[in-house]
Motif scaffolding. Structure first.
Motif, PDB file in Angstrom:
ATOM      1  N   ARG A 107      62.259 -13.922  97.685  1.00 22.86           N
ATOM      2  CA  ARG A 107      62.024 -13.132  96.490  1.00 22.86           C
ATOM      3  C   ARG A 107      61.889 -14.026  95.271  1.00 22.86           C
ATOM      4  NH1 ARG A 107      65.643  -7.621  96.576  1.00 22.86           N
ATOM      5  NH2 ARG A 107      64.994  -6.860  98.609  1.00 22.86           N
TER       6      ARG A 107
ATOM      7  N   ILE B 293      68.972  -9.247 100.799  1.00 22.92           N
ATOM      8  CA  ILE B 293      68.825 -10.483 100.043  1.00 22.92           C
ATOM      9  C   ILE B 293      67.881 -11.423 100.774  1.00 22.92           C
ATOM     10  CG2 ILE B 293      70.022 -12.508  99.184  1.00 22.92           C
ATOM     11  CD1 ILE B 293      72.450 -10.818  98.804  1.00 22.92           C
TER      12      ILE B 293
ATOM     13  N   VAL C 118      75.061 -10.562  93.374  1.00 21.63           N
ATOM     14  CA  VAL C 118      73.865 -10.018  94.019  1.00 21.63           C
ATOM     15  C   VAL C 118      74.171  -8.644  94.599  1.00 21.63           C
ATOM     16  CG1 VAL C 118      73.005 -12.312  94.577  1.00 21.63           C
ATOM     17  CG2 VAL C 118      74.379 -11.075  96.253  1.00 21.63           C
TER      18      VAL C 118
ATOM     19  N   ALA D 266      66.633 -10.308  93.640  1.00 25.31           N
ATOM     20  CA  ALA D 266      67.813 -10.029  94.458  1.00 25.31           C
ATOM     21  C   ALA D 266      69.095 -10.155  93.652  1.00 25.31           C
ATOM     22  CB  ALA D 266      67.876 -10.976  95.656  1.00 25.31           C
TER      23      ALA D 266
END
Length: 398
Positions: free
Chosen positions: A30, A26, A183, A165
């Motif tokens: 992103r 994560i 996630v 993510a």
């Protein structure tokens, strides 16, 4: 009930990506973009909005600003050629003002006018599909596919930010300036609705997985999951686990929160009401359906879609059965309104029922098991059988 802290902060994982329990994959970078100057004020007026999956973040399925339609409503088809909505995986429409929005099996997100004119199409995830219901603000549409989350301009579908993510089967929950999602890992996450950056994540100790099921009430995140045959329900406040239960059986559907209880259903059809303060069992009810059900919580009641053959109303405080009606097989999530509740079924059609259990009307031709959206003087449905077999969006109105 048990208490066990399991905060996994994003900063902590960045500093120790090799540490057990952190989600090294994560990365807040992103996320790219921002909603800018678009109005992200939440939609709360049910006279012209059903702004998310369960209407509100607590997933009650209750719009207090709408009322039951009168008998013999007309049915108007709003989309053509097959909408691509997969109601079996939780797809459906969100409505805001004079527009409605939905995701498709083909991986697109579409915006329509409530008159049935297509405004825009955004290709989100053709490899995985969009099997969720968007969450709306005044000028932003948030939607989650099986491989990411997107913020789109409500007027024209312009991409504002993305975050790959965020992986979740199901609808994310929007509360003020945060979006809550599942996630990779998996874990629960709080996301900045302005930029899509992850603020924090929570991963259960021992790596027990969450299923994509969330509700948020008074700042507490309730999430259900399953590990093997065991079901789990966590109450999280962003700093710690307030409590959790791991003895309920498999939990595949989102919890719902109203009054002093959080309500969840097991895959065997048992419905539990747990105390919001400590997770203790307040009551348990066996539907006999043999599968999870998604209730609507309104009027001090829990409205349960059909068990083996009947739809049931329970007292939310005690779990006592108040009434039941014969609706045939298992149905989808009810939609409650100020003076009653709608039940959709796959074989007996659509029922409009008063709070006391009196059937106001019954439309056998409108058969659905998906989430309905009751807005003002309209009811949005996605029928899948009978004369409406295309999977398109229809609106019932007087």
């Amino acid at each position: 009930m048990k208490r066990r802290p399991f905060l996994r902060s994003l900063a902590g994982c960045a500093l120790a990506t090799a540490s057990a329990g952190c989600l090294a994959a994560i990365d807040p970078r992103r996320s790219a973009g921002s909603i800018g100057d678009r109005d992200a004020t939440p939609l709360t007026d049910g006279t012209d909005a059903w702004p998310g999956d369960g209407f509100d973040s607590a997933n009650t399925g209750y719009n207090p600003d709408a009322s039951l339609l009168e008998a013999d409503p007309t049915t108007r088809q709003l989309t053509r050629g097959g909408s691509g909505i997969d109601t079996s995986f939780g797809g459906g429409v969100a409505v805001g003002g004079d527009r409605f929005y939905f995701g498709t099996n083909a991986g697109d997100v579409l915006g329509y006018t409530t008159g049935g004119e297509r405004l825009w199409t955004y290709e989100a995830d053709p490899n995985a599909g969009v099997r969720s219901i968007p969450s709306l603000t005044r000028e932003v549409v948030y939607v989650t596919s099986d491989n990411g989350t997107y913020a789109l301009d409500a007027a024209d579908g312009t991409e504002l930010w993305t975050n790959d993510a965020l992986i979740r089967r199901g609808s994310s929950v929007l509360v003020d300036d945060r979006l809550y999602a599942i996630v990779g890992g998996p874990a629960a996450a709080a996301v900045d609705a302005e930029t899509g950056a992850i603020e924090w994540t929570l991963e259960p100790s021992g790596g027990r997985p969450f299923v994509a099921s969330l509700a948020v009430a008074d700042g507490v995140v309730y999430t259900t999951g399953v590990s093997g045959s065991d079901g789990e329900l966590y109450a999280l406040d962003g700093e710690e686990t307030l409590w959790y239960r791991d003895d309920l059986g498999g939990l595949y559907t989102p919890p719902s929160v109203a009054g002093d209880v959080v309500v969840a259903s097991t895959r065997g059809g048992d419905v539990y009401a747990l105390d919001r303060e400590d997770g203790g069992t307040v009551w348990r009810y066996q539907t006999g359906s043999g599968s999870s059900v998604m209730p609507a919580l309104a009027h001090g009641h829990a409205y349960l879609p059909g068990g083996a053959t009947r739809t049931t109303c329970l007292d939310l405080e005690s779990g006592d059965e108040l009434w039941s009606i014969d609706t045939g097989q298992y149905g989808g999530p009810p939609a409650a309104v100020a003076d009653g509740v709608y039940f959709g079924t796959p074989n007996q059609g659509l029922f409009a029922v008063d709070v006391d259990g009196t059937v106001r009307w019954h439309e056998e031709g409108v058969r659905t098991t998906g989430r309905m959206a009751a807005v003002g003087d309209r009811l949005y449905v996605v029928p899948f059988a009978g004369p409406f077999a295309s999977g398109d969006v229809h609106a019932l109105e007087n």
